[in-house]
Motif scaffolding. Structure first.
Motif, mmCIF file in Angstrom:
data_model
loop_
_atom_site.group_PDB
_atom_site.id
_atom_site.type_symbol
_atom_site.label_atom_id
_atom_site.label_comp_id
_atom_site.label_asym_id
_atom_site.label_seq_id
_atom_site.Cartn_x
_atom_site.Cartn_y
_atom_site.Cartn_z
ATOM 1 N N VAL A 38 45.671 45.932 38.468
ATOM 2 C CA VAL A 38 45.101 46.738 37.397
ATOM 3 C C VAL A 38 45.917 48.017 37.266
ATOM 4 C CG1 VAL A 38 43.065 47.960 36.540
ATOM 5 C CG2 VAL A 38 42.778 45.834 37.820
ATOM 6 N N ILE A 94 46.402 44.616 32.763
ATOM 7 C CA ILE A 94 45.761 43.904 33.859
ATOM 8 C C ILE A 94 46.474 42.572 34.047
ATOM 9 C CG2 ILE A 94 44.025 42.976 32.290
ATOM 10 C CD1 ILE A 94 42.091 42.921 34.630
ATOM 11 N N LEU A 116 36.994 46.938 36.545
ATOM 12 C CA LEU A 116 37.686 45.788 37.138
ATOM 13 C C LEU A 116 38.488 46.238 38.346
ATOM 14 C CD1 LEU A 116 38.917 43.886 33.955
ATOM 15 C CD2 LEU A 116 36.966 43.364 35.399
ATOM 16 N N GLY A 128 44.036 40.245 29.390
ATOM 17 C CA GLY A 128 44.919 40.272 30.542
ATOM 18 C C GLY A 128 46.017 39.227 30.442
ATOM 19 N N CYS A 154 48.285 36.412 32.383
ATOM 20 C CA CYS A 154 48.510 35.557 33.553
ATOM 21 C C CYS A 154 49.944 35.035 33.450
ATOM 22 C CB CYS A 154 47.499 34.408 33.572
ATOM 23 S SG CYS A 154 47.695 33.307 34.992
ATOM 24 N N LEU A 204 46.524 38.748 35.888
ATOM 25 C CA LEU A 204 45.587 37.743 36.373
ATOM 26 C C LEU A 204 46.325 36.602 37.039
ATOM 27 C CD1 LEU A 204 43.347 37.540 33.176
ATOM 28 C CD2 LEU A 204 42.948 38.940 35.205
ATOM 29 N N ASN A 259 38.608 40.627 41.814
ATOM 30 C CA ASN A 259 37.474 40.160 41.004
ATOM 31 C C ASN A 259 37.772 38.798 40.400
ATOM 32 O OD1 ASN A 259 36.613 43.432 39.673
ATOM 33 N ND2 ASN A 259 36.132 42.501 41.614
ATOM 34 N N LYS A 283 41.636 35.225 38.652
ATOM 35 C CA LYS A 283 41.398 36.300 39.626
ATOM 36 C C LYS A 283 42.240 37.504 39.239
ATOM 37 C CE LYS A 283 41.866 37.351 44.576
ATOM 38 N NZ LYS A 283 42.276 36.812 45.888
ATOM 39 N N VAL A 284 41.648 38.700 39.359
ATOM 40 C CA VAL A 284 42.381 39.926 39.045
ATOM 41 C C VAL A 284 43.369 40.216 40.163
ATOM 42 C CG1 VAL A 284 42.177 42.391 38.579
ATOM 43 C CG2 VAL A 284 40.406 40.824 37.748
#
Length: 841
Positions: free
Chosen positions: A434, A441, A373, A402, A404, A443, A377, A430-431
């Protein structure tokens, strides 16, 4: 035996009084009626028959007693009673009667022993044949296992016959003994089995001792009454020495290692799984296997062995969201996890089925790792947890969760996330960040993130610069060459069923390709032989009426596809079941949308729902839309061929249903295409045999079988099939089948044989320009300029009408423009001028 002694006296010889040593056959069988014998009297008594008194003698034929002159000693030696027997003693018994579970054996004239079926062998096959193994009068060498002096009963056994010890303990059940057993009860859950190992003795087989290689619900391989071979693992007794519990194992590795003393000690261990017998053998991060024992609201319990259970918290069940733990982890399922902690004093063990993200590697399931990732992305996933500060999202096709943050959820401020989102809802994000070192992670779900990334991808597509990084992961596009039986006019590129539309991290689901092979389909890339019809020439031989109908049909289908594309791939891309329900409500007769719906459900791993959608589609689509219904049937066949249980039976069940509603010929061709694309050659061969019996007069069916053999390299079988086709088909179809077989030979068979086929037709039809044209096309593709030019020279030397010769000269000139030089082009032009002058002259 009854023996006549004098005029008024009779004697009896009991079967136990014939021989001294054990023999394999009934000792009475050697005597016959009327034979004179010498016997010794053991006892005499009076016998009354109808009021007449006579003497009755008990006799013996044992050699050891016949030579003994001491009558009293002989009588004592032959008088075997309970008091003279002892536990562990080896005796010879003669079968008197045989039942399902017992055999009664005569030990002496006054003592009868009982042999229980489970004491007769350790081999399950022999135990199952218990009644047929023993015949009346058969001698059996056995051991006395128990004597009940009060009731006058003797129990016999065939165990420990080689053990000369007469100790009572030698006949009982001991650790490491190999014994026969019979399943008496299948315990619920992961309770294992209750196995009878004696007349009144039962043992328990733990679920971890049923097989060497563990599998889900292992007790389903057993049934009540089944005979098994067991190894005794443990025996517990009370203060009086009576057996309380016996622990058994059915694992073949343990049994074989005990039977073979030379077997290495490592054979005691299961080959493919980890088993832990003692807590002291555990260590943190050790991988172990176990059976799910129980599911509770906070997690589940797993049994690792007979004496060790472990706990798994619900947060450690999976790295992804688990909607229903009872469905995902049913009782009896085999799971593999790692030890988080354990306490030898309390016996507490805790496991985790989650793997550390930094240790994850892409395996055969194709799961995405954290290293794959990158910032920017686009990913899709499921909301697994809602907190006051944000949403936790389980990313599709991975074990990564992940966060958010609430500030990145929407362009507008949201005060209460639970009022806008729910657990299990699918979202796109959307990433943003990381952190590999912290295995985290971040988001973002704001609309501007999605739109910006979509515009970037569309821009790259326009410039031909779409890369793996722009899509956010390594996406392998597998491109297959067009099948020779595929319809070239279906514009299949407008149907994005074979590409991941709904999720960048889509699961590896087989596409529901709908390839309908109808009579209009072409068997080659650019050629269609229908009597005298070819697509390679503009002059021949298709009526304007057919062209107008085909053009109208193509325009209509293109309009339908465009409308469907706008519906599915417009601004509102369907991302949920609700979105697809709206689409099928708007276009209920569109097989395209229904199949899209099925593909979406398969991407979620729910094959059962995809089947349900297919059944709904078949009920919903109007009966007049035969083509649309056929598309759904073919999609359902594709689904069952991959996800059926078992695939073969499930596929054939759907196929036989579909035959009642669809054009049989089209359906057979569709199923054949499925088998060929999945390399199920045996199934395809059987289906082709059925097709030829059912459609014997169809040229296309014979060509299908020829193509099938050629693709597999079976040239001789293909040639024999062509010979059979010419015998079965009418004369008017011979040109078609021979020419199409020749084209197939050029492409995937023997070019020399293909030339022979074309030559055989052209000898009878030398003025068929369409055949010459196709012959030339195939030679041009092969690329042998010498052979091709020689064939052109033969063609232009024919005496044909000017219109046809014009076509052939033009084709020759085009060839030289592409493969020759100016000199060759001038040569062709000169030949053309010679022909014109000869016609004018």
């Amino acid at each position: 035996m009854k023996i006549k002694v004098g005029k008024n006296s009779v004697g009896k010889v009991h079967v136990t009084q014939v021989v001294d040593e054990f023999q394999d056959e009934n000792p009475l069988a050697r005597y016959s009626v009327g034979e004179m014998i010498t016997a010794k009297i053991l006892k005499k008594s009076k016998h009354f028959d109808d009021g007449v008194s006579s003497l009755c003698y008990e006799l013996t034929l044992k050699p050891s007693l016949l030579g003994n002159e001491d009558q009293e000693e002989s009588r004592n030696c032959s008088d075997t009673t309970l008091s003279t027997l002892s536990v562990g003693q080896i005796v010879i018994g003669y079968v008197k009667d045989v039942h399902d579970d017992w055999a009664l054996l005569l030990i002496s004239p006054t003592v009868i022993g009982r042999l229980f079926v489970l004491d007769s062998s350790t081999d399950p096959i022999q135990l199952a044949r218990f009644q047929s193994r023993y015949q009346i009068g058969q001698p059996v060498r056995c051991r006395i296992s128990k004597i009940d002096y009060g009731n006058g009963k003797v129990d016999l056994s065939l165990r420990n016959l080689d053990n000369s010890s007469k100790d009572e303990e030698a006949s009982e059940i001991n650790i490491n003994d190999i014994i026969g057993g019979r399943v008496s009860k299948i315990l619920p859950g992961v309770g294992g089995l209750s196995v009878q190992i004696g007349a009144h003795v039962f043992g328990r087989v733990h679920v971890t001792d049923l097989h060497d290689v563990w599998k889900d619900n292992p007790t389903r391989d057993f049934k009540v009454g089944q005979f098994v071979r067991c190894r005794v693992l443990d025996v517990s007794r009370n203060e009086d020495g009576i057996i309380n519990q016996v622990d058994l194992s059915l694992r073949q590795s343990l049994i074989e290692s005990q039977l073979d003393a030379a077997a290495p000690s490592s054979s005691n261990k299961r080959p493919d799984s980890m088993i832990v017998e003692k807590l002291e053998d555990l260590h943190v991060d050790m991988e172990v296997e176990g059976f799910v024992k129980n599911i509770v609201s906070k997690g589940c319990f797993v049994t690792l062995s007979r004496k060790i259970d472990a706990r798994i918290k619900i947060s450690n069940l999976s790295g992804t969201y688990v909607a229903d733990p009872e469905i995902m982890f049913p009782v009896g399922k085999v799971v593999r996890g790692r030890v988080i902690s354990f306490d030898c004093a309390t016996g507490f063990v805790e496991l985790s089925l989650r793997r550390p993200l930094h240790n994850q590697q892409r395996d055969e399931t194709g799961l995405i790792t954290l290293k794959e990732l990158h910032v920017g992305n686009l990913v899709t996933g499921v909301i697994s947890h809602i907190a006051s500060y944000g949403l936790f999202i389980s990313i599709d096709n991975s074990k990564i969760v992940g966060l958010c943050h609430i500030s990145e959820v929407s362009d507008n401020h949201i005060g209460n996330l639970e009022s806008h989102y729910k657990i299990g809802e699918r979202v796109r994000a959307k990433v943003l960040k990381v952190e590999e070192d912290r295995e985290r992670i971040s988001l973002g779900m704001k609309n501007k993130y999605i739109k910006d990334l979509r515009m970037e991808v569309e821009s790259n597509e326009e410039e031909g610069l779409v890369s793996e990084q722009s899509l956010g992961t390594n996406i392998s596009a597998e491109t297959n060459d067009a099948d020779e039986d595929r319809d070239l006019g279906d514009d299949s590129n407008l149907h994005p069923l074979s590409t991941p539309v709904f999720s960048v991290f889509s699961s590896p689901v087989e596409p529901l390709d709908v390839v309908l092979d109808t009579e209009e389909n072409k068997l080659t890339d650019d050629t269609s032989i229908e009597g005298v019809n070819f697509a390679t020439t503009n002059e021949v031989y298709e009526s304007s009426n057919k062209r107008a109908k085909k053009r109208s049909k193509d325009l209509r289908e293109a309009a339908i596809r465009e409308a469907e594309r706008k519906l599915v791939e417009g601004d509102n891309v369907p991302e949920s079941i609700e979105d697809f329900e709206k689409l099928v409500h708007v276009s209920p007769n569109s097989s395209f949308i229904w199949i899209k719906y099925m593909a979406f459900l398969l991407s979620l791993g729910d094959a059962d729902k995809a089947r349900a959608v297919a059944e709904r589609a078949l009920q919903t689509i109007n009966f007049r839309e035969e083509g649309e219904k056929l598309n759904v049937w073919v999609a359902l066949l594709n689904l069952e061929n991959v996800y059926g249980d078992p695939p073969k039976e499930a596929t054939m069940a759907v196929f036989h249903r579909a035959l009642q509603y669809c054009d049989n010929k089209k359906l057979y061709l569709a199923l054949l295409g499925i088998y060929e694309r999945s390399d199920q050659h045996d199934m395809a061969d059987e289906l082709l045999k059925t097709m030829l019996r059912k459609f014997k007069m169809s040229c296309k069916m014979w060509l299908k079988r020829i193509h099938h053999f050629l693709r597999r390299g079976l040239l001789e079988a293909a040639h024999k099939t062509l010979d059979r086709a010419l015998l079965s088909l009418p004369q008017r179809k011979h040109i078609k089948v021979i020419s199409q077989a020749a084209i197939a030979e050029f492409k995937i068979g023997s070019a020399e044989h293909a030339r022979n086929l074309f030559e055989s037709i052209l000898r009878n039809y030398p003025k068929r320009v369409d055949l010459w044209s196709v012959y030339l096309d195939q030679e041009i593709v092969l690329g042998d300029a010498t052979v091709t030019r020689a064939l052109f020279e033969r063609v232009i030397s024919l005496d044909l009408p000017p219109k046809k010769m014009k076509f052939l000269f033009k084709k020759y000139l085009d060839y030289e423009k592409a493969h020759g030089d100016e000199e060759r082009m001038d040569y062709v032009k000169g030949k053309a001028m010679q022909y014109v002058e000869s016609r004018l002259g």
